[in-house]
Scaffold this motif. Structure first.
Motif: not given
Length: 402
Positions: A380, A373, A323
């Protein structure tokens, strides 16, 4: 010696006069006189021989004396030469030591200069490397994970392993389902509703790939399916889902694919991921002692942009995701709950684990087969014991390290 010869001659004459018969004719005195003259010639010859011998002896003695003198002189010169050679050898040895010392000083100076130059080059390389990384992972995404807010089970199947996803970039509602850890069939659903409700029209489209995937680390990025080719240890396939052909392929370098990425995901050797910065591969590598390796891939050319050896171990790991350029690794004890993120790796070093709260997933009885992700909807997508799950996330801006 001549006296002795004369005496012998006289005795010989007397002997001959005593024993020889008296002369019979007038020639006998002449014979005697002749013999006597011959003896005198013999005596003269012997005298000359004696004189010559004495001369030779005297010359030989003088010669011997001269030779002895010359040998003595040679010995003296030999000793002098030996002494001179010995002194010369000592001087050469001393000069050689001085040359070696001067050479040592010169090499030491060159070594210091070389070390300084190497250090300067290393610092420049590190600065250039950091600049490239910061350019690669630009600051357009500045979020960090703060918590997993909730989960939603959107579908349940009988298969323990598999993956499901949306395109991470294209604004398409399509959902893709890949059942099993080794297969070549992709199911394409029109939207999330068609995926969750079995009898919804239109029916899913069945796509048969020309190659089979390995593990559950597949992703869809800009209309292409990226997956680990089952027939190889480290080949990644870029598959065009519309044309149903292999668009491109690459080999991850460094002995990738010889060990599992996660201990609790027994079929995944290369886990692909997508975030705001693009395409990534998480894998193990030789000499990393079961630590995860993070590799950034250019999706257009399938070239390796950069790799990092992370401190995150594969032991007790079950999945991971990225992320905003930060790797989050999910761990569980013995493949059972609780499932929590206990290792975070930021290539830019802008955040550390101390900046994060305790990150727990909602309780699930078994480990996850995959967690990916999606940077488009900031959620998710996970697979856990046949359940297809969506986890909603809580994020905030990164706390930059000073």
């Amino acid at each position: 010696m001549m006296v002795a010869l004369r005496g012998a001659s006289a005795w010989l004459v007397l002997f001959l006069e005593a024993f020889l018969p008296p002369p019979l004719c007038a020639q006998d005195p002449a014979m005697v006189h002749y013999i006597y003259q011959r003896f005198q010639v013999l005596e003269q010859g012997l005298e000359k021989c004696t004189q010559a011998t004495r001369a030779y002896i005297q010359e030989f003695q003088e010669f011997s004396k001269n030779i002895s003198v010359m040998l003595g002189r040679c010995q003296t010169h030999t000793n002098e030469y030996k002494s001179a050679v010995s002194n010369l050898a000592l001087r050469v040895e001393r000069a050689q030591r001085e040359i070696d010392y001067i050479q040592y000083l010169r090499e030491a100076d060159e070594c210091i200069e070389s070390e300084d130059k190497t250090l300067a080059e290393k610092l420049l390389q590190e600065a250039e490397e950091e600049r490239k990384i910061r350019t690669l992972l630009n600051a357009s995404c500045d979020n960090m994970l703060m918590g997993i807010k909730s989960l939603k089970i959107v579908k349940k199947m009988m298969d323990t392993h598999g993956s499901w996803m949306k395109d991470a970039v294209n604004n398409s509602p399509k959902v893709y389902l890949l059942i099993g850890s080794r297969n070549n069939t992709v199911w394409e659903f029109a939207n999330i509703r068609a995926f969750t409700e079995d009898n919804t029209k239109p029916a899913p489209r069945k796509l048969i790939l020309t190659l089979s995937w390995q593990g559950t680390g597949q992703v869809i990025y800009k209309g292409f399916l990226f997956f680990h080719n089952q027939a190889t240890s480290n080949e990644i396939i870029k598959y065009n889902l519309q044309k149903r052909t292999v668009e491109d392929r690459m080999l991850l370098p460094g002995g990738v694919g010889r060990a599992l990425v996660y201990q609790h995901s027994p079929s995944t050797y290369i886990d692909l991921a997508v975030d705001e910065h693009g395409l990534w591969a998480i894998h193990s590598g030789p000499g990393t002692h079961s630590h995860l390796v993070l590799t950034k891939i250019e999706p257009g050319t399938l070239g390796v942009e950069h790799s990092w050896d992370t401190p995150c171990r594969s032991q007790d790991a079950e999945a991971s995701f990225l992320l905003c350029g930060v790797l989050y690794v999910v761990y569980s004890s013995g493949g059972q709950g609780p499932h929590r993120i206990t290792c975070v790796y930021d290539p830019l070093g802008t955040i550390s684990e101390d900046d994060l709260p305790n990150l727990f997933f909602p309780k699930r009885p078994k480990s996850h087969s995959m967690i990916h992700y999606n940077p488009r909807d900031k959620q998710l997508y996970a697979w856990n014991e046949g359940n297809q799950i969506i986890y909603k996330l809580q994020t905030k801006r990164k706390l930059h390290l000073k």
